[in-house]
Motif scaffolding. Structure first.
Motif, mmCIF file in Angstrom:
data_model
loop_
_atom_site.group_PDB
_atom_site.id
_atom_site.type_symbol
_atom_site.label_atom_id
_atom_site.label_comp_id
_atom_site.label_asym_id
_atom_site.label_seq_id
_atom_site.Cartn_x
_atom_site.Cartn_y
_atom_site.Cartn_z
ATOM 1 N N VAL A 102 49.103 49.697 39.122
ATOM 2 C CA VAL A 102 48.753 48.380 38.581
ATOM 3 C C VAL A 102 48.595 47.389 39.717
ATOM 4 O O VAL A 102 49.423 47.345 40.634
ATOM 5 C CB VAL A 102 49.857 47.880 37.613
ATOM 6 N N TRP A 103 47.513 46.595 39.645
ATOM 7 C CA TRP A 103 47.305 45.526 40.616
ATOM 8 C C TRP A 103 47.027 44.221 39.881
ATOM 9 O O TRP A 103 46.310 44.205 38.868
ATOM 10 C CB TRP A 103 46.145 45.854 41.556
ATOM 11 N N VAL A 104 47.597 43.143 40.405
ATOM 12 C CA VAL A 104 47.488 41.830 39.766
ATOM 13 C C VAL A 104 47.083 40.812 40.818
ATOM 14 O O VAL A 104 47.558 40.855 41.960
ATOM 15 C CB VAL A 104 48.825 41.405 39.123
ATOM 16 N N ASP A 105 46.204 39.889 40.440
ATOM 17 C CA ASP A 105 45.787 38.832 41.345
ATOM 18 C C ASP A 105 45.548 37.563 40.545
ATOM 19 O O ASP A 105 45.514 37.578 39.307
ATOM 20 C CB ASP A 105 44.513 39.243 42.096
ATOM 21 N N ASN A 106 45.355 36.475 41.248
ATOM 22 C CA ASN A 106 44.960 35.225 40.626
ATOM 23 C C ASN A 106 43.607 35.398 39.934
ATOM 24 O O ASN A 106 42.738 36.108 40.431
ATOM 25 C CB ASN A 106 44.893 34.139 41.702
ATOM 26 N N ASP A 107 43.422 34.738 38.792
ATOM 27 C CA ASP A 107 42.192 34.944 38.016
ATOM 28 C C ASP A 107 40.938 34.519 38.776
ATOM 29 O O ASP A 107 39.881 35.139 38.654
ATOM 30 C CB ASP A 107 42.268 34.227 36.667
ATOM 31 N N VAL A 108 41.037 33.475 39.595
ATOM 32 C CA VAL A 108 39.852 33.015 40.310
ATOM 33 C C VAL A 108 39.488 33.992 41.432
ATOM 34 O O VAL A 108 38.307 34.189 41.738
ATOM 35 C CB VAL A 108 40.060 31.596 40.875
ATOM 36 N N ASN A 109 40.474 34.637 42.011
ATOM 37 C CA ASN A 109 40.186 35.652 43.025
ATOM 38 C C ASN A 109 39.407 36.824 42.432
ATOM 39 O O ASN A 109 38.446 37.318 43.035
ATOM 40 C CB ASN A 109 41.479 36.162 43.658
ATOM 41 N N VAL A 110 39.820 37.275 41.245
ATOM 42 C CA VAL A 110 39.092 38.411 40.666
ATOM 43 C C VAL A 110 37.699 37.985 40.209
ATOM 44 O O VAL A 110 36.753 38.781 40.249
ATOM 45 C CB VAL A 110 39.883 39.087 39.521
#
Length: 326
Positions: A102-110
């Motif tokens: 699982v990988w998670v990032d800020n929505d604007v980065n994705v």
């Protein structure tokens, strides 16, 4: 894949080329807390898995969250609009349920990654993706790579101070760009206009029992309401002035604007462009393009897919796999 906004959940399946399927969107309230929101996301993932062909390999899960995320640990860090999420083990929540990385990032980065790898930003080595929704954030791409910063909070322009305003932001500070120009601000100020009778269309909407949201203000502006239009234009002007500082510092070739407020269209983009050009160095804007994100709500989902692919095929992960195989 999933992209969480302040007021919505978007989920989809993706192949390794970033082609989306089984897309679904529904309202949600991120302030309900991680257990409630992520449990719903997990239910939607189960529904998707029940629809894909048996035996299909699931290689990973990617998520975008509307707040600062420490990318290495996939952990939200003091997200201003997400009470209860600070330090929450999002990776562990999904990893234990689905038994995949699982990988998670800020929505604007994705979103920026989605446009870089499969949208208008393809071929641009230095560009900025700006999301103007309930809040405001920016994803930065430098030399063809997503720039997350040391702790993963690069591009958080929504909480930069604008002038000397004493308007209180939800982060606890005064005068933040988000508190003056984001969707939450449009809704707040639009409700004020409606109650005061300053905006005929917004007052009518309130009388009819309709919610005075950012989209209501945009609707009124697009239908010729002068007071609503001034709110939208003022939001664009403040955003443009803030982006001008970024343009002078970062010198991108492209700025893409997404999020619900960007649906205001040409009147919004025109004011952003005018403010950026007026306050930036001529050399920095000589070939600068400013446009609305054509991928819209799908940019984040596609970016989350590409994030998973990039991490699965990273040199470090491939090297570890070779060691394990030997």
């Amino acid at each position: 894949m999933a992209e969480l906004g302040a007021t919505s959940i978007d989920v989809a399946a993706s192949d390794l080329a970033g082609n989306l399927s089984h897309c679904h969107e529904e309202p949600a309230d991120v302030t309900s807390g991680p257990d409630v929101v992520l449990s719903r996301v997990a239910e939607l993932f189960d529904e998707i898995l029940a629809q894909i062909p048996p035996g299909t390999n699931v290689w990973g899960i990617g998520l975008g969250l509307p707040g600062p995320v420490e990318f290495e640990t996939s952990t939200p860090v003091s997200p201003p609009i997400m009470p209860g999420w600070d330090g929450y083990d999002v990776r562990g929540f999904f990893g234990s349920r689905f038994q995949v990385p699982v990988w998670v990032d800020n929505d604007v980065n994705v979103m920026a990654l989605g446009e870089l790898r499969g949208g208008t930003a393809t071929g641009h080595r230095d560009f900025v993706f700006v999301k103007v929704g309930t809040g405001i954030g920016a994803g930065l791409v430098s030399r063809g790579e997503l720039h997350r910063g040391a702790q993963g909070c690069a591009g958080d322009i929504g909480h930069a101070a604008v002038g000397t305003s004493d308007v209180l932001c939800r982060c606890g500070q005064h005068g933040c760009l988000e508190a003056l120009a984001g969707g939450y601000a449009l809704a707040r100020d639009g409700l004020g206009l409606a109650r005061a009778g300053t905006s005929a269309l917004l007052s009518q909407a309130l009388s009819d029992g309709r919610e005075v949201s950012a989209q209501t203000v945009i609707w009124a502006a697009q239908h010729g309401d002068p007071a609503a239009r001034e709110l939208v234009v003022a939001s664009a002007r403040l955003l443009g002035e803030s982006l001008a500082r970024l343009v002078n510092f970062f010198n991108p070739s492209l700025i893409l604007i997404g999020g619900g407020v960007a649906s205001a269209g040409d009147m919004y983009l025109a004011e952003v462009r005018q403010s950026v050009i007026a306050r930036s160095l001529p050399l920095a804007t000589r070939s600068l393009q400013i446009a609305r994100s054509p991928l819209g709500d799908r940019a984040g989902l596609r970016g989350a897919a590409f994030m998973v692919v990039d991490e699965l095929l990273s040199p470090e992960r491939l090297a570890a796999a070779d060691v394990a195989a030997s």
